[in-house]
Design a protein around this motif. Structure first.
Motif, short mmCIF file in Angstrom:
data_model
loop_
_atom_site.label_atom_id
_atom_site.label_comp_id
_atom_site.label_asym_id
_atom_site.label_seq_id
_atom_site.Cartn_x
_atom_site.Cartn_y
_atom_site.Cartn_z
N LYS A 197 -6.00 8.53 -0.29
CA LYS A 197 -4.92 7.91 0.49
C LYS A 197 -5.14 6.43 0.76
O LYS A 197 -4.23 5.61 0.56
CB LYS A 197 -4.73 8.65 1.81
CG LYS A 197 -3.51 8.14 2.59
CD LYS A 197 -3.25 8.92 3.83
CE LYS A 197 -1.96 8.53 4.52
NZ LYS A 197 -1.52 7.16 4.42
N GLU A 198 -6.33 6.03 1.19
CA GLU A 198 -6.56 4.62 1.51
C GLU A 198 -6.41 3.77 0.26
O GLU A 198 -5.80 2.69 0.29
CB GLU A 198 -7.93 4.42 2.13
CG GLU A 198 -8.17 2.98 2.61
CD GLU A 198 -9.51 2.79 3.29
OE1 GLU A 198 -9.79 1.62 3.67
OE2 GLU A 198 -10.28 3.76 3.42
N ALA A 199 -6.97 4.25 -0.85
CA ALA A 199 -6.88 3.51 -2.11
C ALA A 199 -5.44 3.42 -2.58
O ALA A 199 -4.96 2.35 -3.01
CB ALA A 199 -7.75 4.17 -3.17
N TYR A 200 -4.71 4.54 -2.52
CA TYR A 200 -3.33 4.56 -2.99
C TYR A 200 -2.45 3.66 -2.14
O TYR A 200 -1.63 2.90 -2.67
CB TYR A 200 -2.80 5.99 -2.97
CG TYR A 200 -1.54 6.18 -3.78
CD1 TYR A 200 -1.60 6.64 -5.08
CD2 TYR A 200 -0.29 5.90 -3.25
CE1 TYR A 200 -0.45 6.82 -5.84
CE2 TYR A 200 0.87 6.07 -3.99
CZ TYR A 200 0.78 6.52 -5.29
OH TYR A 200 1.93 6.68 -6.04
N ASP A 201 -2.63 3.72 -0.83
CA ASP A 201 -1.84 2.87 0.06
C ASP A 201 -2.11 1.39 -0.20
O ASP A 201 -1.19 0.56 -0.15
CB ASP A 201 -2.15 3.20 1.52
CG ASP A 201 -1.57 4.54 1.95
OD1 ASP A 201 -0.77 5.12 1.20
OD2 ASP A 201 -1.94 5.02 3.04
N THR A 202 -3.36 1.07 -0.48
CA THR A 202 -3.72 -0.33 -0.77
C THR A 202 -3.05 -0.79 -2.06
O THR A 202 -2.49 -1.89 -2.13
CB THR A 202 -5.25 -0.47 -0.88
OG1 THR A 202 -5.86 -0.04 0.34
CG2 THR A 202 -5.65 -1.90 -1.17
N LEU A 203 -3.11 0.06 -3.09
CA LEU A 203 -2.45 -0.28 -4.35
C LEU A 203 -0.94 -0.35 -4.18
O LEU A 203 -0.29 -1.25 -4.71
CB LEU A 203 -2.82 0.76 -5.41
CG LEU A 203 -2.18 0.56 -6.79
CD1 LEU A 203 -2.67 -0.73 -7.44
CD2 LEU A 203 -2.48 1.77 -7.70
N ASN A 204 -0.38 0.59 -3.44
CA ASN A 204 1.06 0.60 -3.20
C ASN A 204 1.51 -0.68 -2.49
O ASN A 204 2.56 -1.25 -2.82
CB ASN A 204 1.44 1.82 -2.38
CG ASN A 204 2.94 2.01 -2.27
OD1 ASN A 204 3.62 2.31 -3.25
ND2 ASN A 204 3.48 1.82 -1.08
N ASP A 205 0.72 -1.14 -1.53
CA ASP A 205 1.04 -2.39 -0.84
C ASP A 205 1.06 -3.57 -1.81
O ASP A 205 1.91 -4.46 -1.72
CB ASP A 205 0.03 -2.66 0.27
CG ASP A 205 0.21 -1.75 1.47
OD1 ASP A 205 1.26 -1.10 1.58
OD2 ASP A 205 -0.72 -1.67 2.30
N TYR A 206 0.11 -3.57 -2.75
CA TYR A 206 0.07 -4.64 -3.77
C TYR A 206 1.33 -4.59 -4.63
O TYR A 206 1.98 -5.62 -4.89
CB TYR A 206 -1.18 -4.49 -4.64
CG TYR A 206 -1.29 -5.55 -5.71
CD1 TYR A 206 -2.03 -6.71 -5.49
CD2 TYR A 206 -0.64 -5.41 -6.94
CE1 TYR A 206 -2.11 -7.70 -6.47
CE2 TYR A 206 -0.71 -6.39 -7.92
CZ TYR A 206 -1.45 -7.54 -7.68
OH TYR A 206 -1.53 -8.52 -8.63
N ILE A 207 1.70 -3.39 -5.08
CA ILE A 207 2.81 -3.23 -6.01
C ILE A 207 4.15 -3.58 -5.35
O ILE A 207 5.03 -4.17 -5.99
CB ILE A 207 2.82 -1.80 -6.57
CG1 ILE A 207 1.64 -1.64 -7.54
CG2 ILE A 207 4.14 -1.46 -7.25
CD1 ILE A 207 1.36 -0.21 -7.95
N THR A 208 4.30 -3.24 -4.10
CA THR A 208 5.59 -3.47 -3.42
C THR A 208 5.70 -4.85 -2.80
O THR A 208 6.78 -5.21 -2.32
CB THR A 208 5.80 -2.40 -2.32
OG1 THR A 208 4.70 -2.43 -1.41
CG2 THR A 208 5.92 -1.01 -2.93
N SER A 209 4.64 -5.64 -2.82
CA SER A 209 4.70 -7.00 -2.29
C SER A 209 5.44 -7.91 -3.27
O SER A 209 5.07 -8.02 -4.44
CB SER A 209 3.30 -7.55 -2.05
OG SER A 209 3.34 -8.94 -1.75
N THR A 210 6.49 -8.56 -2.79
CA THR A 210 7.25 -9.46 -3.66
C THR A 210 6.40 -10.63 -4.15
O THR A 210 6.72 -11.24 -5.18
CB THR A 210 8.49 -10.00 -2.93
OG1 THR A 210 8.08 -10.65 -1.71
CG2 THR A 210 9.45 -8.87 -2.60
N THR A 211 5.32 -10.93 -3.45
CA THR A 211 4.41 -12.00 -3.89
C THR A 211 3.82 -11.69 -5.25
O THR A 211 3.57 -12.59 -6.06
CB THR A 211 3.28 -12.19 -2.86
OG1 THR A 211 3.85 -12.51 -1.59
CG2 THR A 211 2.32 -13.29 -3.28
#
Length: 283
Positions: A197-211
């Motif tokens: 979960k922590e790893a997936y959430d971290t990756l998901n945050d990267y992917i969904t960031s418009t930056t």
């Protein structure tokens, strides 16, 4: 066009068809997919028949066209035009909502390549959004190396849409090729293994960031080739103009064609980076 789109694009507007491209253009396509994981080929604008013919011609180079439940020959219309889909069912092909970047075809045999031909772009919005999973993987390796191994386990996430579900890793190493599988968006729900979960959430945050996202625009005749296990694709929400509705045709390819090159598949890393990754994830 953005500078990035110029970088990954090839203009050959003197022809409608992929089979008319020269060997030098073929080499440019191979090189751009090997480096960037994606290429945009600007052909002369064409109708649905031209779009379908191009996607059939490409099979010689990218491999067999994979089947799809919405199309007997595997070529799928992406449009809100009436007559292509049951409009009562919410699908990315049949509505105009935002879609987060993702890997295509995660419920079956995930295709090596995904190709989209633009017949008509949206009147307003609808730009393609992409994430390079190479960048995402290097980000995780640099800042969250302790989290990364969990994304390689066989049941890291279970993707669900309706009655369909598929469990698998987010990253995998197959025959020396690193592959990415990510599908968690407005139409597919990812149920994450608690261990990840922590790893997936971290990756998901990267992917969904418009930056971290890049935006691409299409015009009639634009042909996009994606290395599907590297480049995630989505779209911005859009509005159509009656009589000129957004319309693409898409094909999935198994990678067995004349361009069956490891350099065009998956996520490329330098030798030292690959060695570091192996040391991190091999248990």
């Amino acid at each position: 066009m953005t500078n990035y789109q110029n970088l990954i694009s090839i203009s050959v507007e003197d022809t409608n068809y992929f089979n008319n491209l020269s060997e030098s253009v073929h080499q440019q396509i191979i090189d751009k997919i090997s480096i960037y994981g994606i290429v945009g080929i600007e052909l002369k604008a064409g109708n649905r028949n031209v779009a379908r013919e191009n996607l059939k011609q490409i099979a010689e180079y990218l491999g067999k066209i994979q089947s799809h439940k919405h199309s007997s020959d595997g070529l799928v219309d992406i449009t809100m035009k009436q007559g292509y889909y049951d409009q009562s069912v919410k699908r990315p092909q049949s509505d105009n909502g935002h879609q987060t970047p993702h890997t295509d075809g995660v419920f079956g045999v995930t295709p090596e390549f995904m190709v989209m031909y633009c017949i008509e772009p949206a009147n307003l919005g609808g730009e393609t959004i992409i994430i390079d999973m190479r960048d995402a993987l290097l980000y995780m390796m640099q800042f969250f190396p302790h989290l990364l191994p969990s994304l390689f386990i066989d049941n890291a996430a279970t993707v669900i849409r309706g009655d369909a579900r598929k469990s698998g890793p987010v990253f995998a190493i197959n025959s020396g090729i690193i592959e990415g599988y990510f599908s968690n968006h407005e139409y597919n729900l990812a149920i994450v293994n608690p261990e990840c979960k922590e790893a997936y959430d971290t990756l998901n945050d990267y992917i969904t960031s418009t930056t971290n996202q890049k935006t691409l625009k299409s015009r009639p005749g634009t042909l996009w080739i994606y290395s599907n296990k590297r480049i995630l694709h989505g779209r911005n929400a859009f509005n159509d103009l009656f009589g000129k509705e957004r319309h693409y045709v898409r094909g999935w390819y198994d990678g067995s064609g004349a361009w069956n090159k490891s350099s065009m598949k998956g996520i490329p890393l330098e030798v030292e980076q690959f060695s570091k990754l192996q040391n991190l994830v091999v248990r």
